[in-house]
Enzyme design. Structure first.
Site, PDB file in Angstrom:
ATOM      1  N   GLU A  62      -4.598  -0.754  -1.264  1.00  0.00           N
ATOM      2  CA  GLU A  62      -5.911  -0.826  -0.606  1.00  0.00           C
ATOM      3  C   GLU A  62      -6.829   0.033  -1.456  1.00  0.00           C
ATOM      4  OE1 GLU A  62      -5.991   0.055   3.597  1.00  0.00           O
ATOM      5  OE2 GLU A  62      -8.175  -0.006   3.672  1.00  0.00           O
TER       6      GLU A  62
ATOM      7  N   LYS B  69      -6.694  -4.689  -2.973  1.00  0.00           N
ATOM      8  CA  LYS B  69      -7.283  -5.472  -1.888  1.00  0.00           C
ATOM      9  C   LYS B  69      -8.317  -4.626  -1.148  1.00  0.00           C
ATOM     10  CE  LYS B  69      -3.485  -4.435   1.326  1.00  0.00           C
ATOM     11  NZ  LYS B  69      -4.226  -3.594   2.250  1.00  0.00           N
TER      12      LYS B  69
ATOM     13  N   VAL C  16       3.261   0.423   4.199  1.00  0.00           N
ATOM     14  CA  VAL C  16       2.537   1.153   5.248  1.00  0.00           C
ATOM     15  C   VAL C  16       1.128   0.590   5.418  1.00  0.00           C
ATOM     16  CG1 VAL C  16       3.831   3.284   4.881  1.00  0.00           C
ATOM     17  CG2 VAL C  16       1.734   2.915   3.554  1.00  0.00           C
TER      18      VAL C  16
ATOM     19  N   CYS D   9      -2.011  -2.444   7.812  1.00  0.00           N
ATOM     20  CA  CYS D   9      -2.009  -3.370   6.665  1.00  0.00           C
ATOM     21  C   CYS D   9      -0.784  -4.267   6.611  1.00  0.00           C
ATOM     22  CB  CYS D   9      -2.177  -2.589   5.376  1.00  0.00           C
ATOM     23  SG  CYS D   9      -3.836  -1.902   5.247  1.00  0.00           S
TER      24      CYS D   9
ATOM     25  N   ASP E 166       0.784  -1.245   0.000  1.00  0.00           N
ATOM     26  CA  ASP E 166       0.000   0.000   0.000  1.00  0.00           C
ATOM     27  C   ASP E 166       0.819   1.300   0.000  1.00  0.00           C
ATOM     28  OD1 ASP E 166      -1.858  -1.992   0.256  1.00  0.00           O
ATOM     29  OD2 ASP E 166      -2.717  -1.308   2.134  1.00  0.00           O
TER      30      ASP E 166
HETATM   31  N1  TIU Z   1      -2.633   0.380   4.277  1.00  0.00           N
HETATM   32  C1  TIU Z   1      -3.051   0.620   5.527  1.00  0.00           C
HETATM   33  O1  TIU Z   1      -2.319   0.445   6.491  1.00  0.00           O
HETATM   34  N2  TIU Z   1      -4.339   1.142   5.670  1.00  0.00           N
HETATM   35  C2  TIU Z   1      -4.739   1.914   6.723  1.00  0.00           C
HETATM   36  O2  TIU Z   1      -5.895   2.324   6.797  1.00  0.00           O
HETATM   37  N3  TIU Z   1      -3.797   2.266   7.652  1.00  0.00           N
HETATM   38  C3  TIU Z   1      -3.925   3.111   8.685  1.00  0.00           C
HETATM   39  O3  TIU Z   1      -3.004   3.182   9.495  1.00  0.00           O
HETATM   40  N4  TIU Z   1      -5.005   3.853   8.802  1.00  0.00           N
END
Ligand code: TIU
Length: 224
Positions: A71, A128, A156, A161, A23
């Site tokens: 995401e 995803k 991240v 995630c 992501d």
């Molecule tokens: N990719 C991912 O970690 N999605 C999130 O929503 N992360 C947050 O820390 N909000």
């Protein structure tokens, strides 16, 4: 390859390993996206981009398999449960129009991977709908088809995630390693806690190592 990892050395063969980049999208890293709508300061996350670029470059040169996840939801939001969309009090919800297009919707500018880490032809790119990379995606089948047993993670956010994906992978029998300086959270203490949780109890979820340790292992493997 042998990595001087935590809590003990990590051994993998390049031909049975994949670099999984979770992501690294504009929606999480740049202002005006999903991360910011949730109330986060997104500036922390971009600090890992140079280290991620270095690892991706070395991994590509070594000929390793690369998997990128995003995401991102379908434009009709049919894969976005109301429980996810309606949670909390964000300034913009998933699917709402924002400065980088519709929030977390596939094909919108904000849902794209940042240009520094843009996928190349031949690499796996998966959208995803959840936090984990295995939920409602063909990832497990693709990895098994490629005889992949070891997954090295970057991306991240660490405790959302990335950790969810590592736990999903761990339960499916993959040996997982997280590159410490190639992952970040909006909450530094959550990142530290996630790293600790992952490697505690004899690598209950997986291993951690620095990008320098991986680069050195790749260089050693290249000399053999
Ligand atoms: N990719 C991912 O970690 N999605 C999130 O929503 N992360 C947050 O820390 N909000």
């Amino acid at each position: 390859m042998n990595l001087d990892a935590n809590p003990f050395p990590y051994c993998c063969e390049l031909s049975h390993s994949a670099l999984v980049i979770i992501d690294m999208q504009r929606d999480f890293i740049e202002p005006g996206g999903f991360g910011e709508t949730l109330g986060n300061d997104v500036s922390l996350l971009s600090a890992i981009v140079p280290a991620c670029m270095q690892v991706l470059d070395a991994w590509r040169r070594a000929g390793g398999l690369v998997v990128h996840t995003r995401e991102a939801h379908r434009a009709d939001l049919s894969d976005c449960p109301p429980a996810k969309r309606n949670r909390g009090n964000p300034t913009l919800r998933i699917g709402d129009p924002g400065p980088m297009g519709r929030i977390l919707v596939s094909g919108e500018p904000g849902a794209e991977i940042i240009p520094e880490l843009a996928p190349r032809p031949g690499e796996i790119v998966l959208d995803k709908p959840g936090k984990g990379a295995f939920y409602a995606t063909p990832l497990d089948g693709l990895l098994r088809q490629g005889s992949i047993t070891h997954l090295l993670f970057m991306g991240v956010t660490t405790e959302v995630c990335v950790q969810t994906s590592m736990r999903e992978a761990n339960d499916r029998g993959y040996d997982c390693l997280l590159l410490e300086d190639c992952t970040e959270s909006y909450f530094p203490h959550f990142k530290a806690a996630a790293l600790e949780m992952i490697l505690a109890q004899g690598a209950i979820v997986g291993w951690t190592a620095t990008s320098a340790q991986l680069l050195s292992a790749l260089a050693d493997a290249g000399r053999q």
